[in-house]
Design an enzyme around this catalytic site. Structure first.
Site, PDB file in Angstrom:
ATOM      1  N   GLY A  26     102.344  76.601  65.862  1.00 20.87           N
ATOM      2  CA  GLY A  26     103.421  77.416  65.285  1.00 20.87           C
ATOM      3  C   GLY A  26     104.739  77.349  66.035  1.00 20.87           C
ATOM      4  CB  SER A  27     106.289  75.020  68.472  1.00 16.11           C
ATOM      5  OG  SER A  27     106.274  73.785  67.826  1.00 16.11           O
ATOM      6  CG  ASN A  28     108.319  73.010  63.549  1.00 12.50           C
ATOM      7  OD1 ASN A  28     109.496  72.670  63.503  1.00 12.50           O
ATOM      8  ND2 ASN A  28     107.351  72.200  63.966  1.00 12.50           N
ATOM      9  CE  LYS A  32      88.179  86.580  47.441  1.00 10.94           C
ATOM     10  NZ  LYS A  32      87.911  87.761  48.180  1.00 10.94           N
ATOM     11  CG  LEU A  86      96.193  69.317  48.122  1.00  7.30           C
ATOM     12  CD1 LEU A  86      97.230  68.286  48.554  1.00  7.30           C
ATOM     13  CD2 LEU A  86      95.087  68.627  47.321  1.00  7.30           C
ATOM     14  CG  HIS A  90     104.627  63.949  56.986  1.00  3.95           C
ATOM     15  ND1 HIS A  90     103.300  64.338  56.986  1.00  3.95           N
ATOM     16  CD2 HIS A  90     104.629  62.662  57.426  1.00  3.95           C
ATOM     17  CE1 HIS A  90     102.541  63.333  57.389  1.00  3.95           C
ATOM     18  NE2 HIS A  90     103.331  62.300  57.658  1.00  3.95           N
ATOM     19  CG  ASN A 130     104.772  69.653  54.316  1.00  2.00           C
ATOM     20  OD1 ASN A 130     104.406  70.431  55.200  1.00  2.00           O
ATOM     21  ND2 ASN A 130     104.386  68.394  54.280  1.00  2.00           N
TER      22      ASN A 130
END
Ligand code: GAR
Length: 189
Positions: A12-14, A64, A87, A104, A102
């Protein structure tokens, strides 16, 4: 006030970088961070940053779809995948057209697709003897790493670089350009 939510699966550094960037502004609120990984370090980062973090299971996400229900209530201007490895089901893409993005850690279409994430991508760049790598920020569709590209930024890869060296260069690009790209998308709406 624009609202964004973030999805992450690991360190989670971004996420931290994006949260800190927008905490300095009054125009964008990070409403929530979602993670599929109960052991992810992003959870600790969120606690320190004072941001709500929700952990969900594969069942919540795919079968769900309680995560989708939650997103519909929040109705974020942008859903940002920042190191998220699952995904995204087609129902999410349909509910938020051109509102899921996203990052990449390579220059797509090179080194993308299922199983290509994080360090594996940088190892592939070194193994392939590429002379450059970088980041791709793109819209999310129902296939891995195939949505329309929003922007790419490049770095040089030396023939002496290890995968860790490439990762450091790519992270630097991510920290600089990802918040800017998000801000640009939000303000152009
Ligand atoms: C980032 O480098 C991101 O580009 C990559 O995971 C890393 C997460 O780092 N994403 C992918 O590989 C997606 N296929 P972080 O958790 O420290 O932000």
């Amino acid at each position: 006030m624009k609202k964004i939510v973030l999805f992450a699966s690991g360190s989670g550094s971004n996420v931290e970088n994006i949260v800190k960037y927008f905490q300095k502004t009054s125009s964008v609120e990070i409403t929530k961070v979602y993670t599929n990984n109960p052991n992810a370090y992003v959870i600790d980062r969120c606690k320190k940053l004072g941001i709500a973090c929700e952990i969900f299971s594969r069942n919540d996400f795919r079968e769900k779809q309680t995560v989708l229900d939650d997103l519909k209530v929040i109705n974020p201007d942008l859903i940002v995948l920042a190191g998220f490895l699952w995904l995204v089901p087609k129902e999410y893409v349909a509910a938020f057209p051109n509102r899921i993005i996203n990052i990449h850690p390579a220059l797509l279409p090179k080194h993308g697709g299922k199983g290509m994430y994080g360090q594996r991508v940088h190892e592939a760049v070194v193994d392939n003897k590429d002379s450059e790598s970088g980041i791709t920020i793109h819209y999310v569709n129902e296939k891995y790493d195939e949505g329309n590209v929003i922007c790419q930024e490049k770095c040089t890869v030396l023939n002496t670089d290890t995968a860790d060296d490439v990762a450091a260069k790519v992270h630097e690009l991510e920290y600089k350009y990802f918040p800017l790209a998000i801000e640009k998308l939000l303000l152009s709406e």
